[in-house]
Write an enzyme that holds these catalytic residues in place. Structure first.
Site, short mmCIF file in Angstrom:
data_model
loop_
_atom_site.label_atom_id
_atom_site.label_comp_id
_atom_site.label_asym_id
_atom_site.label_seq_id
_atom_site.Cartn_x
_atom_site.Cartn_y
_atom_site.Cartn_z
N LEU A 123 0.81 -1.22 0.00
CA LEU A 123 0.00 0.00 0.00
C LEU A 123 0.84 1.27 0.00
O LEU A 123 0.32 2.36 -0.19
CB LEU A 123 -0.92 0.03 1.23
CG LEU A 123 -1.81 -1.20 1.50
CD1 LEU A 123 -2.70 -0.94 2.71
CD2 LEU A 123 -2.65 -1.56 0.30
N TYR A 155 1.03 10.64 -11.07
CA TYR A 155 0.57 9.58 -10.17
C TYR A 155 -0.09 8.46 -10.97
O TYR A 155 0.20 7.27 -10.77
CB TYR A 155 -0.39 10.16 -9.13
CG TYR A 155 -0.92 9.15 -8.13
CD1 TYR A 155 -0.05 8.41 -7.34
CD2 TYR A 155 -2.29 8.96 -7.97
CE1 TYR A 155 -0.53 7.49 -6.42
CE2 TYR A 155 -2.78 8.04 -7.05
CZ TYR A 155 -1.89 7.32 -6.27
OH TYR A 155 -2.38 6.41 -5.36
#
Length: 325
Positions: A76, A149
């Site tokens: 994560l 991103y």
């Protein structure tokens, strides 16, 4: 199981640790505390099945050490939040690409199952919907840092997929659509906690753009339970899944609903994107997931409505801001 969570002191990572420990698994949380916070996991420090390691996924020797010791890796760790990405695009690219490559290589070295967390940002400016896992990515110029991103996470997904195809690493990918809940901070541009903090202090609620852009928000508890189910499901390996709600709301409507629930005196202020972020900033105008695939495999269905999510976050922020109950 013994589990490694990279980004384990982050918003989602800490809730995942909670859920795993509740189910009697052992958890190692690796986090460099750049966006993760000690406060998110301080309540777990006395649990003998929990270990917090302060370090970065860019440290190959550290990742190697802990990957060898676990059964499953939940990857994560990432540089997240629109504000952080716009302000520090190089950090976003480096952390997300190099970090994922390091973790995947260690999963390969020790033959560990790995779940890679990706994002709805993958779809870019694709306004069709609901968006299926196989839908096209539509992005702006690579010179617009807004898309760094999305691009980095696309590389992460490609890496995970080819590690599975070529090296038989048991990997799977999840694309998260606007996960929210207690412990999330508005500091990096996360819209729901930012709006709620503004409403509770009767400040102007700052809506970027027209406010007509739509999102679907899902509670973090629904997300982490789903991550665990997928990690336990053999048929999920080699696949990618959307995880999100289909309760679509405009950002303007979200602000009004937060004002209503908090009984705030706040007014809405609309701020142009170029003032909020940078000249030429582009945003996704619609972001709705198609969750047919994950529903068919594990019976996925969110349990929290948007109103329930807002109320839960309001209670948490009130408690932590020391505001009246």
């Amino acid at each position: 199981m013994k589990v490694l969570i990279t980004g384990g002191a982050g918003f989602i990572g800490s809730h995942l640790a909670d859920e795993l420990l509740k189910n009697k698994h052992r958890v190692i949380a690796l986090d460099n505390l750049s966006t993760g916070r000690i406060e998110n996991v301080v309540h777990l420090k006395k649990n003998p099945n929990f270990e917090l390691v302060v370090g970065t996924v860019l440290n190959e020797h550290l990742v190697d050490k802990f990957a060898e010791r676990v059964d499953v890796i939940f990857h994560l760790a990432a540089a997240v939040g629109v504000e952080l990405i716009v302000k520090k695009p190089l950090e976003s690219l480096t952390t997300n690409i190099k970090g994922s490559e390091t973790v995947l290589e260690m999963a390969y070295r020790y033959n560990k199952k790995i779940l890679i967390s990706s994002t709805s940002e993958i779809y870019g400016k694709n306004v069709n919907g609901p968006l299926k896992e196989t839908d096209d990515r539509i992005l702006g110029s690579p010179l617009k840092v807004r898309w760094s991103y999305s691009t980095a996470k696309a590389v992460d997904e490609m890496l995970a997929y080819v590690y599975w195809k070529e090296k038989k690493v048991p990997s799977l990918i999840v694309r998260l659509f606007n996960t929210v809940g207690p412990r999330q901070t508005g500091y990096y541009g996360m819209v729901v906690p930012r709006f709620i903090e503004q409403a509770l202090t009767n400040k102007r609620i700052t809506v970027y753009g027209t406010g007509k852009q739509t999102r679907c928000f899902i509670h973090v508890e629904d997300v982490v339970k789903t991550l665990i189910k997928l990690a336990e499901e053999p048929k999920a390996v080699g696949e990618v899944f959307n995880i999100g709600s289909q309760e679509e709301v405009s950002i303007e409507q979200l602000a009004k609903e937060i004002i209503r629930i908090t009984k705030s005196k706040s007014k809405i202020e609309y701020i142009p994107y170029e003032k909020a972020y940078e000249e030429g900033f582009e945003d996704m105008q619609r972001r709705v997931p198609d969750t047919t695939k994950i529903n068919k495999l594990i019976g996925f269905k969110p349990t929290y409505s948007l109103a329930e999510i807002i109320k839960d976050i309001v209670m948490y922020i009130k408690k932590n801001m020391k505001l009246p109950a």
